[in-house]
Design a protein around this motif. Sequence first.
Motif, PDB file in Angstrom:
ATOM      1  N   MET A  98       2.733   1.799  -3.199  1.00  0.00           N
ATOM      2  CA  MET A  98       1.772   2.077  -4.280  1.00  0.00           C
ATOM      3  C   MET A  98       1.361   3.556  -4.244  1.00  0.00           C
ATOM      4  O   MET A  98       1.371   4.252  -5.264  1.00  0.00           O
ATOM      5  CB  MET A  98       0.532   1.185  -4.117  1.00  0.00           C
ATOM      6  N   ASN A  99       1.033   4.034  -3.033  1.00  0.00           N
ATOM      7  CA  ASN A  99       0.607   5.428  -2.920  1.00  0.00           C
ATOM      8  C   ASN A  99       1.756   6.397  -3.169  1.00  0.00           C
ATOM      9  O   ASN A  99       1.551   7.471  -3.748  1.00  0.00           O
ATOM     10  CB  ASN A  99      -0.034   5.661  -1.548  1.00  0.00           C
ATOM     11  N   LEU A 113      -4.120  11.026  -5.353  1.00  0.00           N
ATOM     12  CA  LEU A 113      -4.394  10.624  -3.969  1.00  0.00           C
ATOM     13  C   LEU A 113      -5.568  11.394  -3.360  1.00  0.00           C
ATOM     14  O   LEU A 113      -5.948  11.152  -2.219  1.00  0.00           O
ATOM     15  CB  LEU A 113      -3.146  10.832  -3.099  1.00  0.00           C
ATOM     16  N   LEU A 173      -5.716   1.450  -8.677  1.00  0.00           N
ATOM     17  CA  LEU A 173      -4.549   2.269  -8.352  1.00  0.00           C
ATOM     18  C   LEU A 173      -3.264   1.602  -8.850  1.00  0.00           C
ATOM     19  O   LEU A 173      -2.350   2.272  -9.350  1.00  0.00           O
ATOM     20  CB  LEU A 173      -4.487   2.522  -6.842  1.00  0.00           C
ATOM     21  N   PHE A 220       0.817  -1.221   0.000  1.00  0.00           N
ATOM     22  CA  PHE A 220       0.000   0.000   0.000  1.00  0.00           C
ATOM     23  C   PHE A 220       0.853   1.274   0.000  1.00  0.00           C
ATOM     24  O   PHE A 220       0.642   2.191  -0.791  1.00  0.00           O
ATOM     25  CB  PHE A 220      -0.936   0.016   1.217  1.00  0.00           C
ATOM     26  N   SER A 221       1.817   1.341   0.934  1.00  0.00           N
ATOM     27  CA  SER A 221       2.589   2.587   1.080  1.00  0.00           C
ATOM     28  C   SER A 221       3.363   2.918  -0.187  1.00  0.00           C
ATOM     29  O   SER A 221       3.344   4.062  -0.667  1.00  0.00           O
ATOM     30  CB  SER A 221       3.550   2.465   2.258  1.00  0.00           C
TER      31      SER A 221
END
Lengths: 484, 40
Positions: A209-210, A221, A287, A206-207
Amino acid sequence: MDVKLIFFIIYCLIILFVGYLGYRKTKTLGDFYLAGRQLNKWIAAGTFAGTFVSAITFVSWIGFGWRFGTAILPVYIFGCLIGYIVYAFVAPKLSMLADRNDIYTPSDFYERRFDSSFLRLWTTIFTIIGFTLYLGIQLIGTGVLFEVILGIPFIYGVIILGVVYTIYTLMGGMKSVAWTDAIQFSLFVIATLVAFAYVLPKVGGFSQMNASLAAIDVNLLTLNAGGAFKPLWIIGIGFAVTLVIPLHYGYMSRAMACKTPRDALGMVGIGSGILMVFYVAILVLALSARVLIPDVESISGLDKAFPTMVLEHFPVALGAFILVALGAAVMSTTDSILLQVGSNISNDIFKRYINKDADDKKTLSVARIFVIIFAVITIVFALTKPAALYLIYNFFIVFLVAPYVAIFFFGLFWKKATKAGALTSAIVGGGIGIFIQALQIAKVAPPSLSFHPTLYAVPVSVILMIVVSLASKQYPDEHVKKWF
Amino acid sequence: MGGFRPEAFWLLILTVIAGIVPLVLYLCNAIKPERKEVKK
């Protein structure tokens, strides 16, 4: 032959066999329309959720998330889940009333609740137009998937899938549709979760990817695409998506097909719980697609984001599994719509206005004939290949929401709702929705009318329902007792 | 927050909760319409 194509052909044969089993159990018109009102919560949850998730979810929603990032959450996903909560309060009562009053279609309910044959006709027409658009865009989504993933021409993708689901819907009606939907729903949920489990480590969790998204475009975002979407625009679409769930004829019919009101509530509860997990996976897939395909100019349109990711970044075996799952998602929606239109035309138009004395056998034949006719019409519509599907998706909802909001909710929960109130709200609500939609399509809508048409149509129709009902003659007690 | 912005993170949490609500309503048998008539 391509391994993906072989997988898909085998899958289609299995589904056709299950559809045939449904055919053998279909003896009466009630079996064809509503599976004899014998669906348990598990099968009902499968067909309810399978009907909701479609080519639109994989092609258009992921495409939208790929282009606009986390804005997919408020625009589409959150509204759906609120819609399931609303439906949980509605489905058990609908199931109970349909059984008590021997109702087969939603238009049956509207006519008999408000004692108005015009209302049956009006609601049927809106539904048929809305579903024609909807089924058409489903098929276009299918064609895009086949074209990108399998490399076979758009036209063949549309026709192959169209023929398969038409055959089994034609055979077994709701029984075939419900059983095949339950299988197809299980399949595409598993495939989506496998795809999620594969892609998340690939983009670094997740981290990461963002962080990658922020490096591509920090607006990805945000919940409003960096201010590109006005709050009322987002609320308008979310509102429409929420309302389309309880008002959609396909979902109403599933509540009516449940064995008991508790099964109807179980259908929504189980379906919603699984879909919530599914949508989180869809968010991550959207995403991740942007992380893996960062350049928006590299593919020709939003609708190709997901199939392109599958083709270029997934191993062949997983790609084959996902293709089958996508076919499952498409068929589990299109079969339900096809059945719904066949049911509406045979029950609400043929039997009501053309041949009132038609017996069940004749009406069943008419339902099957119209399933074929409608399938051909929508395949032809799909072959015209209109532009970005998510735009059409936003508009078709108007046909399924604008005329129904007040007559549905007030019809179920307000004893004082009258025929005059129902007619006024359905006609004006539907009219306003279509009028504003037409202005927006023609690009002549003033800024104050630039949000989703349901945002204008719904408050007006609700106010009219209340005011006109209070000012008009109430139904006698014996009529009210049938519904409360 | 997994790199999500706070507003996106909390909307995601709300989405998860919203998805569970109908299941909880079912498990608690919270919505019981009037008992339906049994057909003869």
